[in-house]
Scaffold this motif. Structure first.
Motif, PDB file in Angstrom:
ATOM      1  N   LEU A  45       3.568   6.893  -6.890  1.00 46.99           N
ATOM      2  CA  LEU A  45       2.997   7.961  -7.716  1.00 46.99           C
ATOM      3  C   LEU A  45       3.657   9.301  -7.437  1.00 46.99           C
ATOM      4  O   LEU A  45       3.885  10.085  -8.349  1.00 46.99           O
ATOM      5  CB  LEU A  45       1.490   8.072  -7.467  1.00 46.99           C
ATOM      6  CG  LEU A  45       0.632   6.921  -7.960  1.00 46.99           C
ATOM      7  CD1 LEU A  45      -0.806   7.076  -7.478  1.00 46.99           C
ATOM      8  CD2 LEU A  45       0.675   6.855  -9.480  1.00 46.99           C
ATOM      9  N   MET A  46       3.959   9.559  -6.159  1.00 48.22           N
ATOM     10  CA  MET A  46       4.547  10.849  -5.774  1.00 48.22           C
ATOM     11  C   MET A  46       5.965  11.007  -6.314  1.00 48.22           C
ATOM     12  O   MET A  46       6.381  12.113  -6.634  1.00 48.22           O
ATOM     13  CB  MET A  46       4.562  10.997  -4.249  1.00 48.22           C
ATOM     14  CG  MET A  46       3.197  11.108  -3.644  1.00 48.22           C
ATOM     15  SD  MET A  46       3.150  11.522  -1.879  1.00 48.22           S
ATOM     16  CE  MET A  46       4.473  10.615  -1.164  1.00 48.22           C
ATOM     17  N   VAL A  47       6.726   9.914  -6.381  1.00 46.49           N
ATOM     18  CA  VAL A  47       8.132  10.015  -6.776  1.00 46.49           C
ATOM     19  C   VAL A  47       8.386   9.495  -8.194  1.00 46.49           C
ATOM     20  O   VAL A  47       9.525   9.372  -8.614  1.00 46.49           O
ATOM     21  CB  VAL A  47       9.046   9.275  -5.765  1.00 46.49           C
ATOM     22  CG1 VAL A  47       9.018   9.953  -4.416  1.00 46.49           C
ATOM     23  CG2 VAL A  47       8.674   7.817  -5.645  1.00 46.49           C
ATOM     24  N   ASP A  48       7.301   9.188  -8.910  1.00 45.34           N
ATOM     25  CA  ASP A  48       7.374   8.730 -10.300  1.00 45.34           C
ATOM     26  C   ASP A  48       8.216   7.459 -10.451  1.00 45.34           C
ATOM     27  O   ASP A  48       9.093   7.363 -11.303  1.00 45.34           O
ATOM     28  CB  ASP A  48       7.907   9.843 -11.219  1.00 45.34           C
ATOM     29  CG  ASP A  48       7.653   9.534 -12.684  1.00 45.34           C
ATOM     30  OD1 ASP A  48       6.657   8.858 -12.989  1.00 45.34           O
ATOM     31  OD2 ASP A  48       8.473   9.961 -13.524  1.00 45.34           O
ATOM     32  N   VAL A  49       7.939   6.502  -9.572  1.00 37.78           N
ATOM     33  CA  VAL A  49       8.578   5.188  -9.612  1.00 37.78           C
ATOM     34  C   VAL A  49       7.455   4.160  -9.642  1.00 37.78           C
ATOM     35  O   VAL A  49       6.483   4.292  -8.894  1.00 37.78           O
ATOM     36  CB  VAL A  49       9.483   4.956  -8.378  1.00 37.78           C
ATOM     37  CG1 VAL A  49       9.997   3.534  -8.320  1.00 37.78           C
ATOM     38  CG2 VAL A  49      10.649   5.931  -8.387  1.00 37.78           C
ATOM     39  N   HIS A  50       7.569   3.158 -10.498  1.00 35.20           N
ATOM     40  CA  HIS A  50       6.534   2.133 -10.570  1.00 35.20           C
ATOM     41  C   HIS A  50       6.383   1.475  -9.205  1.00 35.20           C
ATOM     42  O   HIS A  50       7.370   1.155  -8.536  1.00 35.20           O
ATOM     43  CB  HIS A  50       6.891   1.090 -11.632  1.00 35.20           C
ATOM     44  CG  HIS A  50       5.771   0.155 -11.923  1.00 35.20           C
ATOM     45  ND1 HIS A  50       5.586  -1.001 -11.211  1.00 35.20           N
ATOM     46  CD2 HIS A  50       4.777   0.220 -12.829  1.00 35.20           C
ATOM     47  CE1 HIS A  50       4.526  -1.630 -11.671  1.00 35.20           C
ATOM     48  NE2 HIS A  50       4.008  -0.905 -12.664  1.00 35.20           N
ATOM     49  N   ALA A  98       0.833  -1.203   0.000  1.00 31.02           N
ATOM     50  CA  ALA A  98       0.000   0.000   0.000  1.00 31.02           C
ATOM     51  C   ALA A  98       0.871   1.259   0.000  1.00 31.02           C
ATOM     52  O   ALA A  98       0.561   2.235  -0.688  1.00 31.02           O
ATOM     53  CB  ALA A  98      -0.931  -0.013   1.212  1.00 31.02           C
ATOM     54  N   ALA A  99       1.957   1.219   0.752  1.00 28.84           N
ATOM     55  CA  ALA A  99       2.870   2.362   0.781  1.00 28.84           C
ATOM     56  C   ALA A  99       3.500   2.576  -0.597  1.00 28.84           C
ATOM     57  O   ALA A  99       3.597   3.702  -1.079  1.00 28.84           O
ATOM     58  CB  ALA A  99       3.960   2.139   1.828  1.00 28.84           C
ATOM     59  N   ALA A 100       3.911   1.484  -1.236  1.00 29.74           N
ATOM     60  CA  ALA A 100       4.533   1.577  -2.560  1.00 29.74           C
ATOM     61  C   ALA A 100       3.549   2.133  -3.586  1.00 29.74           C
ATOM     62  O   ALA A 100       3.920   2.936  -4.443  1.00 29.74           O
ATOM     63  CB  ALA A 100       5.055   0.215  -2.996  1.00 29.74           C
ATOM     64  N   LYS A 101       2.288   1.709  -3.518  1.00 29.89           N
ATOM     65  CA  LYS A 101       1.273   2.202  -4.455  1.00 29.89           C
ATOM     66  C   LYS A 101       1.089   3.708  -4.306  1.00 29.89           C
ATOM     67  O   LYS A 101       1.019   4.431  -5.298  1.00 29.89           O
ATOM     68  CB  LYS A 101      -0.075   1.508  -4.215  1.00 29.89           C
ATOM     69  CG  LYS A 101      -0.170   0.081  -4.657  1.00 29.89           C
ATOM     70  CD  LYS A 101      -0.437  -0.090  -6.102  1.00 29.89           C
ATOM     71  CE  LYS A 101      -1.871   0.153  -6.487  1.00 29.89           C
ATOM     72  NZ  LYS A 101      -2.202  -0.374  -7.797  1.00 29.89           N
TER      73      LYS A 101
END
Length: 108
Positions: free
Chosen positions: A36-41, A29-32
Motif C-alpha cells: 500500500l505504501m509503495v503502490d504495488v499490488h 503480512a509485510a507485502a500487504k
C-alpha cells in the motif's frame, strides 16, 4: 491485465520490504502493509520478496535470539527508528532536488 512496474520501483519496494520484514509475522503480512505504501499490488510484492529471499538464500530475518527481551526490544525499536530516519532523509533529498529545479533561473 497485469501492471508492469519499472525496475527501480521493484528494487525500492523489495528493499523496503526486506528491511522491515522482522516487523511482520510473515512475508505476506509485510507485502500487504508495504504494498500500500509503495503502490504495488501486495501479491506482486510478495512474489518479489520470495524471489529476493531465495536469491539471498537466507531465512526470513528474525530478531537475535541470544539477547535478553529488553535488549531485543530496544534493538528492534532502534532499527525501526534508523529506517524511518533514512526514509525521511530520502524524502527530504527528493524534495530539495524538486525545489532546486523550480528555483533554477536557467529554466525560466
Amino acid at each position: 491485465m497485469s501492471k508492469r512496474y519499472p525496475p527501480e520501483v521493484r528494487e525500492k519496494a523489495v528493499r523496503l520490504a526486506l528491511e522491515r520484514l522482522a516487523e511482520y509475522e510473515s512475508p505476506y503480512a509485510a507485502a500487504k502493509a508495504i504494498g500500500l505504501m509503495v503502490d504495488v499490488h501486495y501479491e506482486t510484492l510478495r512474489v518479489w520478496i520470495k524471489k529476493a529471499l531465495a536469491e539471498r538464500s537466507q531465512p526470513v530475518a528474525q530478531p537475535s535470539q541470544g539477547l535478553p527481551p529488553a535488549e531485543r526490544e530496544e534493538l528492534l525499536r532502534l532499527r525501526k527508528e534508523v529506517r524511518d530516519l533514512k526514509q525521511a532523509n530520502e524524502i527530504l533529498k527528493l524534495a530539495s532536488a524538486f525545489f532546486a529545479r523550480e528555483l533554477d533561473p536557467r529554466d525560466h
